[in-house]
Every structure is written in C-alpha cells, then in structure tokens.
Design a protein around this motif. Sequence first.
Motif, short mmCIF file in Angstrom:
data_model
loop_
_atom_site.label_atom_id
_atom_site.label_comp_id
_atom_site.label_asym_id
_atom_site.label_seq_id
_atom_site.Cartn_x
_atom_site.Cartn_y
_atom_site.Cartn_z
N GLY A 265 0.69 -1.76 -0.04
CA GLY A 265 0.14 0.21 0.34
C GLY A 265 0.66 0.86 0.12
O GLY A 265 0.49 2.47 0.34
N HIS A 266 2.44 1.49 -0.55
CA HIS A 266 3.26 2.40 -0.56
C HIS A 266 3.10 2.68 -1.84
O HIS A 266 3.21 1.68 -2.76
N GLY A 267 3.83 3.91 -2.19
CA GLY A 267 4.52 4.87 -3.39
C GLY A 267 5.28 4.50 -4.03
O GLY A 267 5.49 4.69 -5.19
N GLY A 268 6.23 4.30 -3.02
CA GLY A 268 7.42 3.96 -3.11
C GLY A 268 8.65 4.72 -3.24
O GLY A 268 9.66 4.93 -4.05
N ALA A 269 8.49 6.22 -3.05
CA ALA A 269 9.05 7.28 -3.13
C ALA A 269 10.60 6.82 -2.53
O ALA A 269 11.98 7.74 -3.28
N SER A 270 10.52 6.85 -0.91
CA SER A 270 11.77 6.51 -0.23
C SER A 270 12.77 5.40 -1.52
O SER A 270 13.81 6.28 -1.22
N SER A 271 12.12 4.48 -2.09
CA SER A 271 13.15 4.16 -2.75
C SER A 271 13.71 4.47 -3.95
O SER A 271 14.59 4.45 -4.12
N TYR A 272 12.70 5.70 -4.48
CA TYR A 272 13.00 5.84 -5.55
C TYR A 272 14.24 7.37 -5.39
O TYR A 272 15.03 7.17 -6.51
#
Length: 244
Positions: free
Chosen positions: A23-30
Amino acid sequence: MELWDWFLYFLMPFAAFMYASVGHGGASSYLMILALMGFAPEEIRPSALILNMFVSMISFLNYRKSGQFPLSLFLSLIIFSIPAAYLGGTLLLETGIYKKILGVLLIFPVLRFAGVFPISDTEKVERKWWMGPMLGFAIGLLSGMIGIGGGIILSPIILMLGWAGVKETAALSALFIFLNSVSGFLGASVFHIEFSTQLWILLPLTIAGGAAGAYLGAKKFSPKFLKYLLAFVLAFAAVKLIIG
C-alpha cells in the motif's frame, strides 16, 4: 545505453512492485536509487513525487476494494498534512543534508519490510482528537521537504497503535501518499523543475510494476524473500547516504 541505465530500468519497477504490495507509493526507494546514481535533489524530488502519485493511486484503488476505509481517521490525518506537505515542498535542502535525512527515513521501510514493526489487532492507544492532525502535520511537512508521500512513516505508527487493520492501513496510506505527493509537488513547483528524459521511460515501467504489486498485494500476496531482499538493499543504501 549504459549498464547503469538498464539497472535503473529494472530497479525502479521492482521497487514500485514491492512498495505497492503493502500500500505504499515507493518514493523513498525512488529517491534512494536516483540519489545514489548521482541525480540532483531538484530533479530527484519532483520525479519521485510524480511516480509516487501514479503508483499510490493504483494501490489505493486495489486496496479500497478489499476492506472498510477508515474515513474518520483519514480525515483527521490529512486535514493538516496537505498544507504541511505544500509548505515542505517550498523548502529546498542542501544536497548533503538532504541525503542524510533520506538515509534516516529509509530505516522505516527497512524495518517495515523486515517485519520488525509489531501489528496490533486491538487499539493500544486511545485516539484523541488532536493526535491525527498533529501526526499528519509532522509527516506532511517532512514528506514535502524530502519528496515522499509519508506512508513509510504513517503505516507502522497506525499498525503499532492498533488504529486500523493491515488492509485498512494500506488503503488509508495509499490515499494519504497520493494527496501529499500532489501537494508536495505543487509546493516544489515554485522552483525551476527539471526532468530527465529517462523519467518518461521510467514512468510507464514503474506504473506497471506498481499496478502488479498493488493487485497481488490486495490478493494476500506475501513474497517474504523479496521483502527481506529489499530491506537489505535499502539498509545498505541508508548507511551509504548517511555516512556519505
């Protein structure tokens, strides 16, 4: 096309797949991937937020169907989070400080994917009227400054406090991330925003990865090995970003 480009085109969709599955968008990984590959903060932040918008909305639409949506809790969190994310977006941090803060924030998804955060089936802390707005404001401000949606911080807190179940938290966090990402992007637009041509290649690939992860995540998909692998990669990146 260089080897690093192929690595980027694989890693971004993979990160979107794994984050969307919870349920996350993934911005921290991007952000982590783009920062380690030498992109500048003024280019990293808006790029990550755009990717975040698409992936988090897809995640929300999938998880919204799988359980009740905690509307009261969501409204208490988002009411001050949106203006705080916009305010944070208007602030541009020095590159060294930006990377160190990002490194510290990466610890949250590391612990999340490693299964360290406890999940409570009952309410551990009674929710007072001021708790949601205060939490939302703090997460929103930090999200706008760094270029994330805030789900990596919000989800563990909600689950530990027992304010919502796993599926409900995933749906709430996804919509929270989407709105914060939009607000943070609008705040960051006061600066001259630059986009790499690679973003237009990464966008459909990352959206496809996020869509697959959100669909399978809502269907009780639980790839433990991949989650531990991602936790290890993020932990390594966090250390590298913090120590420079």
